[in-house]
Design a protein around this motif. Structure first.
Motif, PDB file in Angstrom:
ATOM      1  N   MET A 390      22.010 -18.742 -21.535  1.00 10.29           N
ATOM      2  CA  MET A 390      21.144 -19.358 -20.520  1.00 10.29           C
ATOM      3  C   MET A 390      20.136 -18.347 -19.984  1.00 10.29           C
ATOM      4  SD  MET A 390      23.466 -21.944 -18.220  1.00 10.29           S
ATOM      5  CE  MET A 390      22.040 -22.340 -17.193  1.00 10.29           C
ATOM      6  N   GLY A 391      20.588 -17.126 -19.759  1.00 11.53           N
ATOM      7  CA  GLY A 391      19.689 -16.088 -19.266  1.00 11.53           C
ATOM      8  C   GLY A 391      18.576 -15.774 -20.249  1.00 11.53           C
ATOM      9  N   ILE A 392      18.925 -15.712 -21.541  1.00 12.80           N
ATOM     10  CA  ILE A 392      17.929 -15.428 -22.582  1.00 12.80           C
ATOM     11  C   ILE A 392      16.908 -16.553 -22.663  1.00 12.80           C
ATOM     12  CG2 ILE A 392      17.605 -15.145 -25.060  1.00 12.80           C
ATOM     13  CD1 ILE A 392      20.415 -13.837 -25.118  1.00 12.80           C
ATOM     14  N   ILE A 393      17.393 -17.795 -22.638  1.00 14.01           N
ATOM     15  CA  ILE A 393      16.495 -18.945 -22.749  1.00 14.01           C
ATOM     16  C   ILE A 393      15.610 -19.051 -21.519  1.00 14.01           C
ATOM     17  CG2 ILE A 393      16.409 -21.457 -22.889  1.00 14.01           C
ATOM     18  CD1 ILE A 393      18.959 -21.361 -24.541  1.00 14.01           C
ATOM     19  N   GLN A 394      16.199 -18.829 -20.349  1.00 13.20           N
ATOM     20  CA  GLN A 394      15.426 -18.903 -19.106  1.00 13.20           C
ATOM     21  C   GLN A 394      14.305 -17.869 -19.100  1.00 13.20           C
ATOM     22  OE1 GLN A 394      16.008 -21.260 -16.498  1.00 13.20           O
ATOM     23  NE2 GLN A 394      13.944 -20.534 -16.042  1.00 13.20           N
ATOM     24  N   GLN A 395      14.622 -16.663 -19.551  1.00 17.37           N
ATOM     25  CA  GLN A 395      13.608 -15.610 -19.614  1.00 17.37           C
ATOM     26  C   GLN A 395      12.488 -15.975 -20.593  1.00 17.37           C
ATOM     27  OE1 GLN A 395      14.994 -11.860 -21.180  1.00 17.37           O
ATOM     28  NE2 GLN A 395      13.384 -10.706 -20.153  1.00 17.37           N
ATOM     29  N   GLN A 396      12.866 -16.541 -21.755  1.00 18.86           N
ATOM     30  CA  GLN A 396      11.865 -16.945 -22.743  1.00 18.86           C
ATOM     31  C   GLN A 396      10.982 -18.063 -22.193  1.00 18.86           C
ATOM     32  OE1 GLN A 396      11.614 -15.386 -25.697  1.00 18.86           O
ATOM     33  NE2 GLN A 396       9.895 -16.584 -26.457  1.00 18.86           N
ATOM     34  N   LEU A 397      11.590 -19.020 -21.503  1.00 18.37           N
ATOM     35  CA  LEU A 397      10.828 -20.134 -20.944  1.00 18.37           C
ATOM     36  C   LEU A 397       9.863 -19.652 -19.870  1.00 18.37           C
ATOM     37  CD1 LEU A 397      10.330 -23.173 -20.893  1.00 18.37           C
ATOM     38  CD2 LEU A 397      12.197 -23.391 -19.247  1.00 18.37           C
ATOM     39  N   GLU A 398      10.303 -18.725 -19.043  1.00 20.78           N
ATOM     40  CA  GLU A 398       9.430 -18.174 -18.001  1.00 20.78           C
ATOM     41  C   GLU A 398       8.235 -17.458 -18.619  1.00 20.78           C
ATOM     42  OE1 GLU A 398      11.950 -15.725 -15.634  1.00 20.78           O
ATOM     43  OE2 GLU A 398      12.945 -17.408 -14.639  1.00 20.78           O
ATOM     44  N   GLN A 399       8.480 -16.701 -19.689  1.00 26.65           N
ATOM     45  CA  GLN A 399       7.382 -16.017 -20.364  1.00 26.65           C
ATOM     46  C   GLN A 399       6.416 -17.019 -20.983  1.00 26.65           C
ATOM     47  OE1 GLN A 399       9.288 -13.489 -23.228  1.00 26.65           O
ATOM     48  NE2 GLN A 399       9.926 -11.962 -21.727  1.00 26.65           N
ATOM     49  N   LEU A 439      23.070 -26.480 -21.581  1.00 24.63           N
ATOM     50  CA  LEU A 439      23.902 -25.323 -21.271  1.00 24.63           C
ATOM     51  C   LEU A 439      24.352 -25.324 -19.815  1.00 24.63           C
ATOM     52  CD1 LEU A 439      21.921 -22.639 -23.275  1.00 24.63           C
ATOM     53  CD2 LEU A 439      24.314 -23.271 -23.665  1.00 24.63           C
ATOM     54  N   ASP A 440      23.511 -25.830 -18.942  1.00 24.53           N
ATOM     55  CA  ASP A 440      23.880 -25.919 -17.529  1.00 24.53           C
ATOM     56  C   ASP A 440      25.067 -26.865 -17.346  1.00 24.53           C
ATOM     57  OD1 ASP A 440      23.416 -25.157 -14.805  1.00 24.53           O
ATOM     58  OD2 ASP A 440      22.587 -27.160 -14.450  1.00 24.53           O
ATOM     59  N   GLU A 441      25.040 -27.977 -18.086  1.00 27.16           N
ATOM     60  CA  GLU A 441      26.164 -28.913 -18.035  1.00 27.16           C
ATOM     61  C   GLU A 441      27.422 -28.284 -18.612  1.00 27.16           C
ATOM     62  OE1 GLU A 441      24.862 -32.349 -20.122  1.00 27.16           O
ATOM     63  OE2 GLU A 441      23.309 -32.891 -18.655  1.00 27.16           O
ATOM     64  N   LYS A 442      27.265 -27.529 -19.698  1.00 29.97           N
ATOM     65  CA  LYS A 442      28.408 -26.854 -20.315  1.00 29.97           C
ATOM     66  C   LYS A 442      28.994 -25.805 -19.374  1.00 29.97           C
ATOM     67  CE  LYS A 442      31.194 -25.597 -23.657  1.00 29.97           C
ATOM     68  NZ  LYS A 442      32.310 -26.464 -24.106  1.00 29.97           N
ATOM     69  N   ARG A 443      28.147 -25.083 -18.682  1.00 32.96           N
ATOM     70  CA  ARG A 443      28.626 -24.063 -17.745  1.00 32.96           C
ATOM     71  C   ARG A 443      29.406 -24.708 -16.596  1.00 32.96           C
ATOM     72  NH1 ARG A 443      24.368 -20.599 -14.326  1.00 32.96           N
ATOM     73  NH2 ARG A 443      24.034 -22.722 -13.547  1.00 32.96           N
ATOM     74  N   LEU A 447      33.316 -24.005 -15.623  1.00 38.51           N
ATOM     75  CA  LEU A 447      33.683 -23.514 -14.290  1.00 38.51           C
ATOM     76  C   LEU A 447      34.781 -24.359 -13.644  1.00 38.51           C
ATOM     77  CD1 LEU A 447      30.182 -22.531 -12.842  1.00 38.51           C
ATOM     78  CD2 LEU A 447      32.108 -20.996 -13.331  1.00 38.51           C
ATOM     79  N   ARG A 448      34.999 -25.570 -14.160  1.00 41.26           N
ATOM     80  CA  ARG A 448      36.071 -26.428 -13.644  1.00 41.26           C
ATOM     81  C   ARG A 448      37.369 -26.265 -14.432  1.00 41.26           C
ATOM     82  NH1 ARG A 448      31.619 -30.079 -13.442  1.00 41.26           N
ATOM     83  NH2 ARG A 448      32.307 -31.054 -15.397  1.00 41.26           N
ATOM     84  N   ASP A 449      37.327 -25.488 -15.508  1.00 38.88           N
ATOM     85  CA  ASP A 449      38.517 -25.278 -16.336  1.00 38.88           C
ATOM     86  C   ASP A 449      39.557 -24.463 -15.560  1.00 38.88           C
ATOM     87  OD1 ASP A 449      39.643 -25.249 -19.301  1.00 38.88           O
ATOM     88  OD2 ASP A 449      39.893 -23.232 -18.477  1.00 38.88           O
TER      89      ASP A 449
END
Length: 479
Positions: A390-399, A439-443, A447-449
């Motif tokens: 998610m961090g990698i994709i978010q950074q790419q999208l911001e760029q 990915l946000d839904e997967k995270r 987190l509920r596991d």
């Protein structure tokens, strides 16, 4: 170096002389698509026909492959000297040297001394002097790739091509004639080498017997997602273009082949200089690097063996899925059970081995996702992976979104480049946005596991209440 002249009007005579057989088709200039192949009469291929309809046959002697380059070197001592001095590193490199040789032989500036011409010498002059691949774009046009997956890929390719050309000049400095062409007269420049690479990438074909090759006349056939023809090698080594069964090509219609519908938009643009708007392939590939604060980052990268990538690809329903074997190595540490050891073989050589739970996984480190599946902290590891991606994709999208202010650049670009740039940015933005949602839904699910909740609670407790044993160990280490 100036290009020789060879027009479409000269092609029929050249084809007859060299055994190329066109059957009810001809090469013509097609508006907006350059040269292409068109039907001279109504062509019909029935599903029940015993044999597919032949449209074009190219003899084996004209196929430009690694094998044919070696054969040519046996016949031409001057080319053999060039190949021995600067080649034999890869099939691609040897074919580029052959094309370089034909560039010189076919040029009106050529003064002789390199040997006789070949059928490819004339044909080379028919090939375009500009290919709309990104490596041939202007610096202004390249700047609009900022934030896309092609930004780093094109920059890396241009760096490699520059190093190749510099190495070529250095190697050929010992050959007087070539040294004069490359260094003194500067008749051949880096732009020529970039052109030869673009011609090879945009026109080479994967043949079942000859491997990656260039095939004259067949390389004039354009791409379509609804291709009407396909090619193959027959038992005599000839390359034959066939009309697809069940296809009808009316008089004057264009005959097309499929360049690869499974290629991503970035791959199509990188290799061919255009994006097929009708292609269903929607994917993006990003480079991966070890985490900045990972002390095992370098050995992980070394043990993995190949440049790590993150691939995001939409399925038929438009739902993105990701593939990134290396990211599992990125997210595992020594305390999880990951170890590196330098092993010495009986011959004295040493190599870096990677162990998971004391099992050597050096040769299967790309299957880390499967190896951790039965671990009690499997879901915790998955949470780490999802968070990193998610961090990698978010950074790419911001760029990508922060650089969407290049209207002036697009205005200065030609039509082909302008369309390609707009398509690529739009497609990649959509894939990245959808991927973040998935990915946000997967995270949230992870987190509920129960295992994840228990682990995070324990880790939080340990950080807020450091144990006396740790303090004692620190005091003992200090003393």
């Amino acid at each position: 170096m100036r290009r020789g002249h060879f027009s479409l009007d000269d092609l029929p005579a050249w084809s007859t002389l060299n055994g190329v057989n066109f059957v009810d088709v001809a090469v013509a200039n097609i508006d907006g698509r350059g040269n292409g192949l068109v039907a001279k009469k109504d062509l019909i291929s029935q599903d029940g026909d015993s044999e597919p309809l032949k449209l074009l046959t190219v003899p084996k002697e004209l196929i430009l492959s690694a094998e044919s380059v070696e054969e040519y070197a046996k016949e031409n001592k001057n080319f053999r000297q060039l190949l021995d001095t600067a080649g034999r590193q890869s099939a691609r490199g040897d074919i580029l040297l052959f094309l370089l040789y034909q560039l010189v032989l076919s040029s009106p500036d050529y003064q002789g001394g390199l040997g006789p011409s070949t059928p490819w010498t004339q044909y080379f002059s028919l090939l375009p002097s500009h290919v709309p691949t990104p490596t041939m774009w202007t610096e202004l046009e390249l700047s609009y790739l900022n934030g896309t997956s092609l930004e780093s890929a094109v920059a890396a390719k241009l760096t490699v091509l520059t190093k190749e050309f510099d190495g070529l000049r250095e190697n050929l400095a010992t050959l007087p004639h070539w040294n004069e062409i490359l260094s003194i007269d500067e008749s051949i420049t880096i732009r020529d080498w970039i052109l030869l690479d673009a011609l090879y990438r945009s026109r080479s074909l994967g043949l079942p017997k000859s491997g990656e090759s260039m095939v004259p006349c067949l390389d004039l056939v354009n791409h379509s997602g609804q291709a009407t023809a396909y090619f193959d090698e027959n038992s005599e080594g000839e390359v034959v273009l066939y009309l697809r069964k069940g296809c009808v090509a009316p008089t004057g219609s264009e005959i097309t082949i499929d360049y690869g519908l499974d290629k991503s938009p970035a791959e199509m643009l990188f290799s061919y200089g255009f994006i097929d708007p009708s292609s269903a392939a929607r994917s993006i590939t990003l480079p991966l690097e070890p985490l900045d604060d990972d002390p095992l980052g370098i050995p992980k990268l070394h043990a993995f063996g190949t440049p790590p990538k993150l691939k995001l690809e939409e399925d038929d329903s438009g739902v993105p899925h990701w593939t990134a074997p290396f990211v599992y190595l990125m997210c595992l540490n020594e305390e999880d059970g990951l170890r590196f050891r330098v092993l010495q073989e009986t011959d004295g050589s040493r190599h870096l081995a990677i162990f998971w739970q004391d099992i050597d996984i050096t040769n299967v480190s790309n299957t880390m996702k499967d190896l951790i599946h039965d671990h009690e902290l499997h879901q915790v590891f998955e949470l780490r992976v999802v968070t990193v991606i998610m961090g990698i994709i978010q950074q790419q999208l911001e760029q990508l979104t922060s650089t969407q202010n290049g209207d002036s650049v697009v205005g200065l670009a030609n039509t082909e480049v302008r369309q390609a740039i707009s398509q690529l940015r739009s497609l990649e933005t959509g894939i990245l946005q959808k991927s973040i949602q998935v990915l946000d839904e997967k995270r949230d699910q992870l987190l509920r596991d129960d295992t994840v909740v228990e682990y995070l609670t324990m880790m939080g407790s340990d950080q807020n209440n450091p144990g006396t044993d740790t303090a004692a160990d620190e005091e003992e280490d200090f003393s």
